[in-house]
Design a protein around this motif. Structure first.
Motif, PDB file in Angstrom:
ATOM      1  N   PHE A 388      69.307 -14.560  46.335  1.00 41.63           N
ATOM      2  CA  PHE A 388      70.539 -13.514  46.762  1.00 41.63           C
ATOM      3  C   PHE A 388      70.325 -12.857  48.012  1.00 41.63           C
ATOM      4  O   PHE A 388      69.414 -13.049  48.712  1.00 41.63           O
ATOM      5  CB  PHE A 388      70.088 -12.214  45.697  1.00 41.63           C
ATOM      6  CG  PHE A 388      69.906 -12.663  44.389  1.00 41.63           C
ATOM      7  CD1 PHE A 388      71.069 -13.497  43.715  1.00 41.63           C
ATOM      8  CD2 PHE A 388      68.757 -12.241  43.544  1.00 41.63           C
ATOM      9  CE1 PHE A 388      70.689 -13.993  42.400  1.00 41.63           C
ATOM     10  CE2 PHE A 388      68.880 -12.410  42.236  1.00 41.63           C
ATOM     11  CZ  PHE A 388      69.567 -13.362  41.465  1.00 41.63           C
ATOM     12  N   PRO A 389      71.475 -12.335  48.427  1.00 45.06           N
ATOM     13  CA  PRO A 389      71.476 -11.781  49.994  1.00 45.06           C
ATOM     14  C   PRO A 389      70.584 -10.715  50.076  1.00 45.06           C
ATOM     15  O   PRO A 389      70.294  -9.857  49.138  1.00 45.06           O
ATOM     16  CB  PRO A 389      72.866 -11.234  49.866  1.00 45.06           C
ATOM     17  CG  PRO A 389      73.657 -11.688  48.902  1.00 45.06           C
ATOM     18  CD  PRO A 389      72.863 -12.253  47.825  1.00 45.06           C
ATOM     19  N   GLY A 390      69.872 -10.914  51.135  1.00 48.31           N
ATOM     20  CA  GLY A 390      68.224  -9.960  51.233  1.00 48.31           C
ATOM     21  C   GLY A 390      67.154 -10.341  50.619  1.00 48.31           C
ATOM     22  O   GLY A 390      66.339  -9.428  50.768  1.00 48.31           O
ATOM     23  N   ARG A 391      67.307 -11.204  49.680  1.00 43.41           N
ATOM     24  CA  ARG A 391      66.057 -11.389  48.774  1.00 43.41           C
ATOM     25  C   ARG A 391      64.697 -11.587  49.696  1.00 43.41           C
ATOM     26  O   ARG A 391      63.681 -11.245  49.233  1.00 43.41           O
ATOM     27  CB  ARG A 391      66.300 -12.678  47.928  1.00 43.41           C
ATOM     28  CG  ARG A 391      64.962 -13.330  47.177  1.00 43.41           C
ATOM     29  CD  ARG A 391      64.598 -12.108  46.198  1.00 43.41           C
ATOM     30  NE  ARG A 391      63.479 -12.539  45.380  1.00 43.41           N
ATOM     31  CZ  ARG A 391      63.054 -11.972  44.250  1.00 43.41           C
ATOM     32  NH1 ARG A 391      63.652 -10.684  43.626  1.00 43.41           N
ATOM     33  NH2 ARG A 391      61.897 -12.312  43.699  1.00 43.41           N
ATOM     34  N   GLU A 392      64.707 -12.290  50.788  1.00 42.78           N
ATOM     35  CA  GLU A 392      63.904 -12.635  51.689  1.00 42.78           C
ATOM     36  C   GLU A 392      63.792 -12.025  52.887  1.00 42.78           C
ATOM     37  O   GLU A 392      62.938 -12.310  54.080  1.00 42.78           O
ATOM     38  CB  GLU A 392      63.426 -14.093  51.796  1.00 42.78           C
ATOM     39  CG  GLU A 392      63.001 -14.753  50.538  1.00 42.78           C
ATOM     40  CD  GLU A 392      62.917 -16.488  50.747  1.00 42.78           C
ATOM     41  OE1 GLU A 392      62.434 -16.638  51.707  1.00 42.78           O
ATOM     42  OE2 GLU A 392      62.847 -17.084  49.776  1.00 42.78           O
ATOM     43  N   GLY A 393      64.751 -10.906  53.201  1.00 42.18           N
ATOM     44  CA  GLY A 393      64.672  -9.985  54.210  1.00 42.18           C
ATOM     45  C   GLY A 393      66.080  -9.613  54.527  1.00 42.18           C
ATOM     46  O   GLY A 393      66.610  -8.976  53.897  1.00 42.18           O
ATOM     47  N   SER A 394      66.684 -10.105  55.774  1.00 40.97           N
ATOM     48  CA  SER A 394      67.793  -9.446  56.151  1.00 40.97           C
ATOM     49  C   SER A 394      69.091 -10.094  55.321  1.00 40.97           C
ATOM     50  O   SER A 394      69.065 -10.946  54.588  1.00 40.97           O
ATOM     51  CB  SER A 394      68.098 -10.278  57.517  1.00 40.97           C
ATOM     52  OG  SER A 394      69.695 -10.067  57.969  1.00 40.97           O
ATOM     53  N   MET A 395      70.072  -8.880  55.124  1.00 41.82           N
ATOM     54  CA  MET A 395      71.330  -9.556  54.291  1.00 41.82           C
ATOM     55  C   MET A 395      72.101 -10.284  55.006  1.00 41.82           C
ATOM     56  O   MET A 395      72.593 -11.067  54.430  1.00 41.82           O
ATOM     57  CB  MET A 395      72.043  -7.998  54.050  1.00 41.82           C
ATOM     58  CG  MET A 395      71.232  -6.828  53.100  1.00 41.82           C
ATOM     59  SD  MET A 395      71.317  -7.625  51.519  1.00 41.82           S
ATOM     60  CE  MET A 395      72.965  -7.430  51.109  1.00 41.82           C
ATOM     61  N   GLU A 396      71.486 -10.600  56.135  1.00 45.44           N
ATOM     62  CA  GLU A 396      72.638 -11.549  56.978  1.00 45.44           C
ATOM     63  C   GLU A 396      71.921 -13.062  57.119  1.00 45.44           C
ATOM     64  O   GLU A 396      72.198 -13.893  57.924  1.00 45.44           O
ATOM     65  CB  GLU A 396      72.621 -11.073  58.216  1.00 45.44           C
ATOM     66  CG  GLU A 396      73.475  -9.574  58.337  1.00 45.44           C
ATOM     67  CD  GLU A 396      74.826  -9.634  57.519  1.00 45.44           C
ATOM     68  OE1 GLU A 396      75.630 -10.656  57.808  1.00 45.44           O
ATOM     69  OE2 GLU A 396      75.150  -8.706  57.017  1.00 45.44           O
ATOM     70  N   SER A 397      70.884 -13.278  56.235  1.00 43.09           N
ATOM     71  CA  SER A 397      70.078 -14.399  56.331  1.00 43.09           C
ATOM     72  C   SER A 397      70.575 -15.067  55.021  1.00 43.09           C
ATOM     73  O   SER A 397      71.385 -14.710  54.306  1.00 43.09           O
ATOM     74  CB  SER A 397      68.735 -14.182  56.146  1.00 43.09           C
ATOM     75  OG  SER A 397      68.251 -13.509  54.829  1.00 43.09           O
ATOM     76  N   SER A 398      70.211 -16.313  55.043  1.00 39.28           N
ATOM     77  CA  SER A 398      70.555 -17.663  53.876  1.00 39.28           C
ATOM     78  C   SER A 398      69.418 -18.215  53.453  1.00 39.28           C
ATOM     79  O   SER A 398      68.452 -18.576  54.354  1.00 39.28           O
ATOM     80  CB  SER A 398      71.505 -18.501  54.572  1.00 39.28           C
ATOM     81  OG  SER A 398      72.877 -17.705  55.140  1.00 39.28           O
ATOM     82  N   VAL A 399      69.254 -18.310  52.173  1.00 40.15           N
ATOM     83  CA  VAL A 399      68.157 -18.773  51.583  1.00 40.15           C
ATOM     84  C   VAL A 399      68.687 -20.096  50.696  1.00 40.15           C
ATOM     85  O   VAL A 399      69.616 -19.844  49.828  1.00 40.15           O
ATOM     86  CB  VAL A 399      67.392 -17.854  50.746  1.00 40.15           C
ATOM     87  CG1 VAL A 399      66.262 -18.668  49.965  1.00 40.15           C
ATOM     88  CG2 VAL A 399      66.652 -16.869  51.617  1.00 40.15           C
ATOM     89  N   TYR A 400      68.085 -21.212  50.918  1.00 36.21           N
ATOM     90  CA  TYR A 400      68.300 -22.304  50.094  1.00 36.21           C
ATOM     91  C   TYR A 400      67.319 -22.443  49.157  1.00 36.21           C
ATOM     92  O   TYR A 400      65.817 -22.547  49.544  1.00 36.21           O
ATOM     93  CB  TYR A 400      68.684 -23.798  50.720  1.00 36.21           C
ATOM     94  CG  TYR A 400      69.961 -23.650  51.645  1.00 36.21           C
ATOM     95  CD1 TYR A 400      71.116 -24.328  50.931  1.00 36.21           C
ATOM     96  CD2 TYR A 400      70.024 -22.882  52.932  1.00 36.21           C
ATOM     97  CE1 TYR A 400      72.289 -24.338  51.789  1.00 36.21           C
ATOM     98  CE2 TYR A 400      71.218 -23.053  53.631  1.00 36.21           C
ATOM     99  CZ  TYR A 400      72.279 -23.809  52.995  1.00 36.21           C
ATOM    100  OH  TYR A 400      73.504 -23.662  53.669  1.00 36.21           O
ATOM    101  N   LEU A 401      67.401 -22.979  47.834  1.00 36.66           N
ATOM    102  CA  LEU A 401      66.169 -23.233  47.205  1.00 36.66           C
ATOM    103  C   LEU A 401      65.793 -24.827  46.735  1.00 36.66           C
ATOM    104  O   LEU A 401      67.112 -25.321  46.394  1.00 36.66           O
ATOM    105  CB  LEU A 401      66.399 -22.409  45.625  1.00 36.66           C
ATOM    106  CG  LEU A 401      66.764 -21.030  45.800  1.00 36.66           C
ATOM    107  CD1 LEU A 401      66.838 -20.439  44.093  1.00 36.66           C
ATOM    108  CD2 LEU A 401      65.442 -20.127  46.349  1.00 36.66           C
ATOM    109  N   ALA A 402      64.833 -25.329  46.560  1.00 38.19           N
ATOM    110  CA  ALA A 402      64.507 -26.543  46.370  1.00 38.19           C
ATOM    111  C   ALA A 402      63.030 -26.830  45.827  1.00 38.19           C
ATOM    112  O   ALA A 402      62.205 -25.680  45.805  1.00 38.19           O
ATOM    113  CB  ALA A 402      64.672 -27.436  47.742  1.00 38.19           C
ATOM    114  N   SER A 403      62.626 -28.079  45.622  1.00 40.84           N
ATOM    115  CA  SER A 403      61.700 -28.419  45.132  1.00 40.84           C
ATOM    116  C   SER A 403      60.454 -28.487  46.285  1.00 40.84           C
ATOM    117  O   SER A 403      60.964 -28.572  47.361  1.00 40.84           O
ATOM    118  CB  SER A 403      61.496 -29.804  44.495  1.00 40.84           C
ATOM    119  OG  SER A 403      61.532 -30.783  45.511  1.00 40.84           O
TER     120      SER A 403
END
Length: 437
Positions: A388-403
């Motif tokens: 989600f937005p801000g889950r790992e820091g900045s609301m302006e960052s982007s996180v992809y999930l993978a194995s």
């Protein structure tokens, strides 16, 4: 009359009533858990409910961990840690310290959870315990504080959504890819207040550390629980963990004629590695659709994929190599035991030599407060469970999930990379043991 799902059987057993999906029960709880974030409010409710005669219903099965803000990232967190320590000392709860690990990992490693147990935790990923055949679910601090005093709690018996995978998983496809595929197919709310029940020959072949991944992320599609039927592999794993005999109760097996809300079926050889795009786990696509996306940070860890086997996959891929230029990697083991295995097997050195940062055991940047949070514009590829937005820091960052395999391959190139493009079986000297999580 139709047969019963695992959830219907287990909640019938724990409530002493013959119940079906949609009914309400008051059930006896086997294990209760909270941590440094949800604990203080839980303690307040418990003491309000019990008054001057405060006593835990079962101190031996009441577990409190310090894992989210661990080590403390500020004075408020440090004070919360002290509240946890004081409560555990006063009431006899089982307390685990900074660096001992994430609550869900600790409960499994330390033998608190058995097949057929009813487990509640003031943390949404308490669904994890379904990986060993328990009904695990997250509850609020108010409910948990009351259960601390009474030992039971009310439940609505959930309907069940079943996911069946038949065949042998192809190289490069892991449990993380399966669960991302499931979430992508049904949506973030597609299993709301239902149990996700996982079955089929491909599921049966999964080691326990992979089964825990499936149960852990049931909540990412709204699941009340995520359950796999326990088997001899489960027993071998838990007995190796605890050194005691473990039984499989008959209420952990679904009836052949059980009624399901829906059944989703898959052929294993049709599946590919998955990546969830920002900013929702339901945005799952085949890795080829996002291959080549530049990344700034890689995060290996969390209650989803912070076990030794997960971390070892990454280490085997990057051993003898350097992280791609301008890419950083943060590794956070799920427990002290995993940390020690990394030291004993040389995995720790592999990461350090490659240029990665290894943190003490805990939740790390997954909680978005410390140990490697993201800044504005940063792109992260993570083995975590939420983006989600801000889950790992900045609301302006982007996180992809993978194995872990996808993260490991991507570390070499600085962009999202198909794990099937690298050698995933570089070291024949490593044999997975069921005695580790």
């Amino acid at each position: 009359m139709t047969g019963k799902t695992v959830s219907e059987k287990l909640l019938s057993e724990k409530s002493g009533e013959d119940v079906k999906a949609g009914e309400y029960v008051e059930a006896s709880v086997d294990v209760m858990m909270t941590h440094d974030v949800t604990g203080p409010l839980t303690f307040e409710v418990f003491e309000d409910v019990t008054g001057d005669d405060a006593a835990l219903s079962d101190p031996d099965s009441t577990v409190i961990t310090i894992d989210h803000h661990a080590p403390a990232d500020g004075v408020e967190a440090a004070n919360n840690h002290n509240i946890v320590r004081e409560f555990a000392a006063e009431y006899g709860a089982q307390q685990y310290e900074v660096g001992d690990g994430i609550c869900h990992q600790v409960l499994v490693e330390e033998g608190f959870v058995d097949p057929g147990d009813l487990v509640i935790g003031a943390d949404s990923h308490s669904t994890t315990f379904g990986g060993v055949g328990a009904f695990g679910t997250g509850v609020g601090s108010t409910d948990l504080g009351t259960a601390f005093a009474t030992g039971d709690l009310w439940f609505r018996v959930p309907e069940t959504l079943r996911f069946e995978v038949e065949g042998d998983l192809p190289e490069g496809v892991y449990a993380k890819d399966l669960i991302l595929k499931f979430i992508g197919d049904v949506g973030f709310a597609g299993c709301t207040y239902m149990t996700a029940e996982y079955a089929g020959s491909a599921i049966d072949d999964l080691p326990v550390h992979e089964r825990l991944v499936l149960s852990n992320m049931a909540i990412e599609m709204g699941g009340k629980a995520g359950i796999l039927e326990p088997d001899e592999r489960t027993v071998d794993f838990l007995e190796a963990q605890t050194g005691r005999n473990v039984d499989i109760p008959d209420w952990t097996q679904a009836d052949d004629d059980a009624a399901y809300e829906a059944v989703h079926t898959y052929r294993a050889d049709d599946l590919a590695p998955q990546v969830s795009k920002p900013s929702n786990p339901e945005n799952a696509v085949d890795v080829g659709e996002v291959e080549g996306t530049p990344i700034d940070q890689l995060f290996v860890g969390t209650c989803t994929n912070g076990r030794y086997e997960d971390i070892r996959i990454v280490a085997d891929i990057i051993e003898g190599e350097q992280l791609a230029p301008n890419v950083r990697m943060v590794v956070v083991p799920a427990s002290r035991s995993v940390y020690k295995q990394m030291m004993d097997t040389g995995v720790m050195g592999t990461f350090v030599d490659a240029g990665a940062i290894v943190q003490s055991a805990g939740c790390g940047p997954c909680f978005g407060t410390h140990q490697g949070v993201l800044g504005d514009g940063d792109v992260c590829l993570a083995t975590a469970n939420r983006n989600f937005p801000g889950r790992e820091g900045s609301m302006e960052s982007s996180v992809y999930l993978a194995s872990p395999a996808t993260v490991g391959a991507s570390a070499l190139y600085g962009e999202i990379t198909d794990p099937r493009s690298v050698d995933l079986n570089r070291y024949d000297d490593y044999v997975l043991t069921e005695g580790t999580a």
